[in-house]
Design a protein around this motif. Structure first.
Motif, PDB file in Angstrom:
ATOM      1  N   ARG A  10       0.806  -1.202   0.000  1.00 11.16           N
ATOM      2  CA  ARG A  10       0.000   0.000   0.000  1.00 11.16           C
ATOM      3  C   ARG A  10       0.846   1.263   0.000  1.00 11.16           C
ATOM      4  O   ARG A  10       0.339   2.354  -0.159  1.00 11.16           O
ATOM      5  CB  ARG A  10      -0.926   0.025   1.226  1.00 11.16           C
ATOM      6  CG  ARG A  10      -2.085  -0.947   1.107  1.00 11.16           C
ATOM      7  CD  ARG A  10      -3.183  -0.578   2.092  1.00 11.16           C
ATOM      8  NE  ARG A  10      -2.746  -0.738   3.460  1.00 11.16           N
ATOM      9  CZ  ARG A  10      -2.897  -1.864   4.160  1.00 11.16           C
ATOM     10  NH1 ARG A  10      -3.465  -2.926   3.614  1.00 11.16           N
ATOM     11  NH2 ARG A  10      -2.477  -1.931   5.416  1.00 11.16           N
ATOM     12  N   ILE A  11       2.165   1.126   0.202  1.00  9.83           N
ATOM     13  CA  ILE A  11       3.027   2.299   0.173  1.00  9.83           C
ATOM     14  C   ILE A  11       3.460   2.531  -1.266  1.00  9.83           C
ATOM     15  O   ILE A  11       4.177   1.719  -1.852  1.00  9.83           O
ATOM     16  CB  ILE A  11       4.261   2.121   1.074  1.00  9.83           C
ATOM     17  CG1 ILE A  11       3.816   1.924   2.515  1.00  9.83           C
ATOM     18  CG2 ILE A  11       5.209   3.281   0.941  1.00  9.83           C
ATOM     19  CD1 ILE A  11       4.949   1.705   3.480  1.00  9.83           C
ATOM     20  N   PRO A  12       3.014   3.582  -1.916  1.00  6.58           N
ATOM     21  CA  PRO A  12       3.308   3.804  -3.335  1.00  6.58           C
ATOM     22  C   PRO A  12       4.760   4.200  -3.540  1.00  6.58           C
ATOM     23  O   PRO A  12       5.399   4.793  -2.673  1.00  6.58           O
ATOM     24  CB  PRO A  12       2.357   4.948  -3.704  1.00  6.58           C
ATOM     25  CG  PRO A  12       2.157   5.684  -2.432  1.00  6.58           C
ATOM     26  CD  PRO A  12       2.214   4.661  -1.354  1.00  6.58           C
ATOM     27  N   CYS A  13       5.276   3.905  -4.701  1.00  6.87           N
ATOM     28  CA  CYS A  13       6.651   4.248  -5.034  1.00  6.87           C
ATOM     29  C   CYS A  13       6.741   4.507  -6.516  1.00  6.87           C
ATOM     30  O   CYS A  13       6.776   3.584  -7.320  1.00  6.87           O
ATOM     31  CB  CYS A  13       7.591   3.117  -4.630  1.00  6.87           C
ATOM     32  SG  CYS A  13       9.326   3.541  -4.852  1.00  6.87           S
ATOM     33  N   GLY A  14       6.721   5.751  -6.901  1.00  9.44           N
ATOM     34  CA  GLY A  14       6.810   6.117  -8.300  1.00  9.44           C
ATOM     35  C   GLY A  14       5.587   5.666  -9.053  1.00  9.44           C
ATOM     36  O   GLY A  14       4.512   5.483  -8.521  1.00  9.44           O
ATOM     37  N   ASN A  15       5.773   5.372 -10.378  1.00 14.18           N
ATOM     38  CA  ASN A  15       4.660   4.958 -11.223  1.00 14.18           C
ATOM     39  C   ASN A  15       4.737   3.474 -11.597  1.00 14.18           C
ATOM     40  O   ASN A  15       3.814   2.934 -12.162  1.00 14.18           O
ATOM     41  CB  ASN A  15       4.633   5.782 -12.509  1.00 14.18           C
ATOM     42  CG  ASN A  15       4.364   7.247 -12.215  1.00 14.18           C
ATOM     43  OD1 ASN A  15       3.584   7.564 -11.326  1.00 14.18           O
ATOM     44  ND2 ASN A  15       5.028   8.122 -12.962  1.00 14.18           N
ATOM     45  N   ARG A  41       1.314  14.771  -4.998  1.00 18.25           N
ATOM     46  CA  ARG A  41       0.052  14.198  -5.492  1.00 18.25           C
ATOM     47  C   ARG A  41      -0.256  12.888  -4.777  1.00 18.25           C
ATOM     48  O   ARG A  41      -1.391  12.642  -4.358  1.00 18.25           O
ATOM     49  CB  ARG A  41       0.167  13.957  -6.991  1.00 18.25           C
ATOM     50  CG  ARG A  41      -1.099  13.399  -7.628  1.00 18.25           C
ATOM     51  CD  ARG A  41      -0.935  13.258  -9.118  1.00 18.25           C
ATOM     52  NE  ARG A  41      -2.125  12.711  -9.739  1.00 18.25           N
ATOM     53  CZ  ARG A  41      -2.242  12.425 -11.030  1.00 18.25           C
ATOM     54  NH1 ARG A  41      -1.211  12.680 -11.854  1.00 18.25           N
ATOM     55  NH2 ARG A  41      -3.354  11.922 -11.512  1.00 18.25           N
ATOM     56  N   THR A  42       0.781  12.039  -4.640  1.00 18.29           N
ATOM     57  CA  THR A  42       0.581  10.769  -3.944  1.00 18.29           C
ATOM     58  C   THR A  42       0.266  11.003  -2.472  1.00 18.29           C
ATOM     59  O   THR A  42      -0.616  10.356  -1.890  1.00 18.29           O
ATOM     60  CB  THR A  42       1.834   9.896  -4.081  1.00 18.29           C
ATOM     61  OG1 THR A  42       2.128   9.712  -5.470  1.00 18.29           O
ATOM     62  CG2 THR A  42       1.616   8.544  -3.419  1.00 18.29           C
ATOM     63  N   ALA A  43       0.998  11.942  -1.859  1.00 20.54           N
ATOM     64  CA  ALA A  43       0.741  12.259  -0.447  1.00 20.54           C
ATOM     65  C   ALA A  43      -0.673  12.764  -0.256  1.00 20.54           C
ATOM     66  O   ALA A  43      -1.343  12.428   0.734  1.00 20.54           O
ATOM     67  CB  ALA A  43       1.757  13.292   0.043  1.00 20.54           C
ATOM     68  N   VAL A 348       5.170  13.768   7.591  1.00 13.92           N
ATOM     69  CA  VAL A 348       4.720  15.139   7.849  1.00 13.92           C
ATOM     70  C   VAL A 348       4.071  15.719   6.610  1.00 13.92           C
ATOM     71  O   VAL A 348       3.067  16.442   6.685  1.00 13.92           O
ATOM     72  CB  VAL A 348       5.903  16.005   8.315  1.00 13.92           C
ATOM     73  CG1 VAL A 348       5.507  17.478   8.333  1.00 13.92           C
ATOM     74  CG2 VAL A 348       6.369  15.578   9.698  1.00 13.92           C
ATOM     75  N   LYS A 349       4.636  15.391   5.426  1.00 13.18           N
ATOM     76  CA  LYS A 349       4.059  15.892   4.176  1.00 13.18           C
ATOM     77  C   LYS A 349       2.626  15.404   4.015  1.00 13.18           C
ATOM     78  O   LYS A 349       1.725  16.175   3.636  1.00 13.18           O
ATOM     79  CB  LYS A 349       4.907  15.436   2.989  1.00 13.18           C
ATOM     80  CG  LYS A 349       4.388  15.929   1.648  1.00 13.18           C
ATOM     81  CD  LYS A 349       5.147  15.301   0.487  1.00 13.18           C
ATOM     82  CE  LYS A 349       6.586  15.744   0.445  1.00 13.18           C
ATOM     83  NZ  LYS A 349       7.296  15.227  -0.760  1.00 13.18           N
TER      84      LYS A 349
END
Length: 899
Positions: A10-15, A41-43, A348-349
């Motif tokens: 569930r932790i996104p990383c790039g595309n 955008r992901t955050a 934090v972001k």
């Protein structure tokens, strides 16, 4: 491990998710580097997903922002519109924005400057006032009258001239027609349609003047009023060279093209130009026509500004508490993310964007609510204030409210966001266990060192709120003291929270076995690991301070305004009562049923000023105070400050000093002549009256409310100092406005030489405006206090999620509902009492300085403060249980399954 794998996915990383998983197998550090590249955008997507899954928890955040912005936008918007309406009515008391009074015609240079001002779009009209004699065929005896010549096409710029029968001034002042006061008809035994002769011309009485908008700012000359056109005055021959006519120029500032009210800055700028252009003129603006009205407008402006600021900060406090409670609930999630390689910056972001989304959403809802509140206020108040403000939705005000709401949300969320840095993965196992700090001083030093970032964050909060306060507040005084008070109370509350919790811990360690167990557990709850007591204590204390500030300020201001709007103030003034007539006048006034209050009678001796501080009058350098006015000043005596007169500086003389008044004269000088003559306490003024000359030392500078007969005098001395000088008496009485004509006839029959000046209608206008200010101030204060209470209640209620685990643990250990309720009630009550004591103390201190700067009488309201303290405790306990009572009914297994 399954849970961990699912969390990793569930932790996104790039595309390219698969590419990231492949690299993860070959490089264990890829996930950390991948998280470092987390896009906004992901955050934002992660933040929005969490918001959707926790709608109930974010309700308090959105509610706090919405109410704060709604209160700010609604109160500020309505008060701005209402103030604009009031200022328009205040202008009608002068009939213009500014007035310049001068004796004689302006010089060619001054005339050129006035023409230049008129060419810039400022409307100008001239009002000429002059004393003359009038006579009639029916009664050959001449009568001294006060002639007032106007240009009916322009005069008045504001307000209306009331005529009987009702008509427009332009229609009445045609040809040889004039309008006269009712007392002229009484004295000359005339009727409407009869002829009177003034100067070289005969005029027809076409109407009766019942009220002039600028009656209080015009000349209070002896004699009934005769109102005519300027053409008619020129035909009388009274304007010959060397005449003693008073020329009063009226100015109307052009309104802004965007439809907003005329700003005070534009009026002040024109006033500055006129003061420089007309050095011999007395230039005043519409705010100076009546001290009571000026005071009411100034105090209302400052108080309404304070309400806006309070709404803003209370909303921010609510947001901070709600976000703190939310982040406390997410500690496990944050710890898991960190254990998977996420850095504090990325987390934090996410939550910073979440705060922005919440602030924006709450701000937009608040703006809509604020506009609705602004539009609803006139309907709620229409039966009280009897005035419909010219409401206008100002996009700049809406943008300011929305921007201020988002900015304060970010500022107050900084401290809990910074706490994310201290979350460690081991928290999953250890929960919220506090580390032992050691000795007190060592623990204090460690806390300060660990809180450097928090201290910097609070510094940013104070700086941001100070800038917002100065921007939002219409009063620099209120903005300055608000910022100072906020800084002080934040520092004290943070220190107090630390000291109180340490003191409780020390107290319980010594008395643990001597206290009832419920009390012991309730007090211990305040410093248990993970309890947000310190933050809640600071938030409650600040909220209590803000609410009590509004309440105490409005109480003092309304009390002060109520004094100046009493219904028994003098509204009929008597001029030129001879000394041998005063006893008979007292008897007549006491027997007159039209009079509803004891009369005020003032002895006046005429004198001239020979020197000031040893400088001869001919050598004095005066500003906007013609030297010829030094030739006629009015002196009076008084044993104590008369009604409506207060001491601004210095002190009134004692009985012993008054008895020595002949040898060592003392004088109390009114504020305005003191300013124009450059007088201060300790200055000396030499008076020349009849064949006597004496020098008096200034003992006090006085300030008059302009509502009493005593306001006519500018120099007060002991009676012995003026002994032997001829005096003329002046008086002021309050009569039923509908029966003033009967009183005038009775006075004329007994004392035909006494001039009666009826200003009942003009003063009634001022009184109605002041009463409207009182109602609006009380209503908006009540609304602001209600909004503040709701915000504080939501802040307390936001801690309910934190208490679920506590209830489960206590129930598991065998505690009953009654026992848990008692423990929590004691905790809530102590929180409320401590926050109330600190908040109310600071509110009293700040209000004291605010009232002093606004010249409002101040006194310690112990009863109100004590009531506020009890209400704070009740609110804390009541709100805590309204939000938490359902927790007691939950079974431990239901909560543990969610862990």
């Amino acid at each position: 491990m399954v849970g961990t794998g699912e969390r990793q996915k569930r932790i996104p990383c790039g595309n390219d998710k698969q590419k990231g998983n492949d690299k993860l197998k070959s490089n264990g550090n890829y996930k950390a580097r991948c998280m470092a590249s987390l896009s906004y955008r992901t955050a934002a997507r992660i933040a929005a997903r969490e918001m959707r899954s926790s709608r109930g928890k974010f309700f308090f955040v959105i509610l706090s922002v919405a109410i704060g912005v709604a209160a700010l936008t609604g109160v500020r918007g309505f008060s701005s519109s209402f103030r604009g309406t009031l200022l328009t009515r205040a202008r009608s008391i002068m009939a213009a924005d500014l007035s310049a009074r001068m004796q004689g015609e302006p010089t060619p240079e001054e005339a050129k400057g006035l023409a230049a001002i008129q060419a810039e779009g400022v409307e100008v009209t001239l009002v000429t006032e002059q004393l003359s004699m009038a006579s009639a065929v029916k009664t050959m005896d001449p009568l001294l009258v006060s002639v007032k010549a106007v240009d009916a096409a322009k005069y008045p710029f504001y307000g209306e001239v009331d005529l009987e029968p009702a008509a427009k001034l332009t229609d009445v002042l045609q040809g040889d027609n004039v309008a006269v006061a009712d007392d002229l008809l009484v004295r000359l035994k005339l009727q409407r349609g009869d002829q009177i002769r003034i100067g070289n011309t005969s005029f027809r009485i076409a109407s009766v003047v019942t009220n002039e908008p600028d009656r209080l700012s015009g000349s209070f000359a002896a004699g009934p009023r005769v109102l005519m056109s300027r053409t008619a005055l020129e035909s009388t021959g009274l304007l010959a060279p060397g005449n003693h006519a008073t020329e009063r120029y009226l100015f109307k500032v052009p309104a802004p093209k965007n439809g907003s009210p005329i700003s005070d800055d534009a009026v002040a700028e024109l006033k500055t130009r006129l003061v420089a252009l007309l050095p011999e003129a007395q230039v005043i603006d519409y705010r100076e026509t009546n001290p009571a009205l000026t005071q009411g407008l100034d105090q209302a402006t400052s108080l309404l500004s304070l309400m806006s600021l309070v709404a803003l900060v209370l909303g921010a406090v609510g947001v901070a508490m709600a976000m703190r409670a939310h982040l406390a609930q997410r500690l496990d999630t944050i710890a898991i993310m960190k254990s998977l390689g996420a850095q504090s910056g990325q987390i934090v972001k996410i939550y910073l964007l979440q705060t922005l989304l919440l602030g924006t959403l709450g701000g937009l809802i608040g703006v809509v609510m604020g506009v609705g509140v602004q539009m609803a206020f006139p309907y709620l108040l229409k039966n009280l204030i009897n005035v419909a403000p010219d409401l206008h939705i100002d996009p700049r005000a809406i943008a300011a409210g929305l921007g201020a709401g988002i900015l304060t949300t970010l500022l107050f969320t900084l401290p809990p966001l910074l706490d994310i840095r201290d979350v460690r993965p081991i928290l999953i196992l250890r929960r919220a266990m506090d580390e032992e700090d050691g000795p007190f001083l060592a623990g204090l030093a460690k806390k300060i060192w660990d809180s450097i970032a928090q201290i910097v964050a609070f510094a940013f909060i104070l700086l941001g709120l100070t800038l917002i306060a100065l921007r939002v507040s219409d009063s620099p005084v209120v903005g300055k003291w608000f910022a100072v008070g906020l800084a002080g109370v934040l520092g004290v509350l943070l220190a107090a929270s630390f000291v109180v919790l340490r003191t409780l811990r020390f107290f319980l360690s010594r008395t643990r076995l001597h206290l009832p167990s419920a009390v012991r557990h309730g007090l211990a709850n305040l410093y248990r690991p993970g309890n947000p007591s310190a933050a809640l204590l600071a938030a409650l204390g600040m909220g209590v301070m803000q609410i009590m500030m509004v309440f105490l300020m409005q109480h003092a201001v309304v009390t002060s305004l109520a004094i100046t709007s009493r219904p028994n103030l003098p509204n009929v003034f008597l001029v030129d009562i001879a000394h041998d007539e005063i006893d008979g006048m007292r008897k007549l006034l006491a027997a007159s049923p039209e009079i509803t209050a004891p009369p005020e009678l003032l002895p006046v001796a005429t004198s001239r000023i020979a020197a000031v501080d040893g400088v001869p009058a001919s050598e004095l350098k005066l500003k906007n105070f013609p030297k010829r006015m030094l030739q006629t000043v009015q002196l009076t005596w008084a044993a104590a400050p008369p009604p409506g007169t207060t001491i601004a500086k210095g002190a009134w003389w004692t009985d012993a000093q008054a008895a020595d008044g002949a040898a060592h004269p003392l004088v109390a000088v009114a504020e305005r002549p003191a300013e124009r003559l450059g007088l201060h306490v300790g200055s000396t003024v030499s008076f020349a009256a009849q064949d006597r000359e004496f020098t008096a030392t200034v003992a006090a500078i006085t300030k008059s409310d302009g509502q009493h007969a005593f306001s006519r005098a500018e120099f007060y001395l002991p009676e012995k100092t003026l002994a032997g000088l001829p005096v003329v008496w002046y008086g002021g009485v309050h009569a039923d406005p509908a029966k003033v004509a009967l009183l005038q006839r009775a006075l004329y029959a007994a004392y035909p030489t006494v001039t009666v000046i009826n200003v009942a209608q003009a003063l009634e206008t001022i009184r109605s405006v002041v009463i409207q200010i009182i109602y609006v101030v009380q209503f908006l204060a009540a609304f602001s206090i209600f909004a503040g209470v709701v915000i504080l209640a939501s802040s307390i209620a936001g801690t309910r999620y934190r208490r679920m685990r506590e209830v489960v643990v206590l129930k598991t250990l065998g505690a009953t509902r009654t026992r848990i309720a008692t423990v929590f009630s004691i905790e809530f009550a102590v929180l409320g009492l401590v926050a109330g004591v600190v908040g109310i103390f600071f509110a009293d201190v700040i209000v004291h300085f605010l009232l002093k700067s606004l010249s409002v009488p101040d006194g310690v309201e112990w009863g109100l403060s004590f009531a506020g303290l009890l209400l704070t405790a009740v609110l804390t306990v009541g709100t805590g249980w309204l939000a938490s009572h359902r927790i007691l009914g939950q079974k431990p297994l239901e909560v543990l399954r969610e862990e």
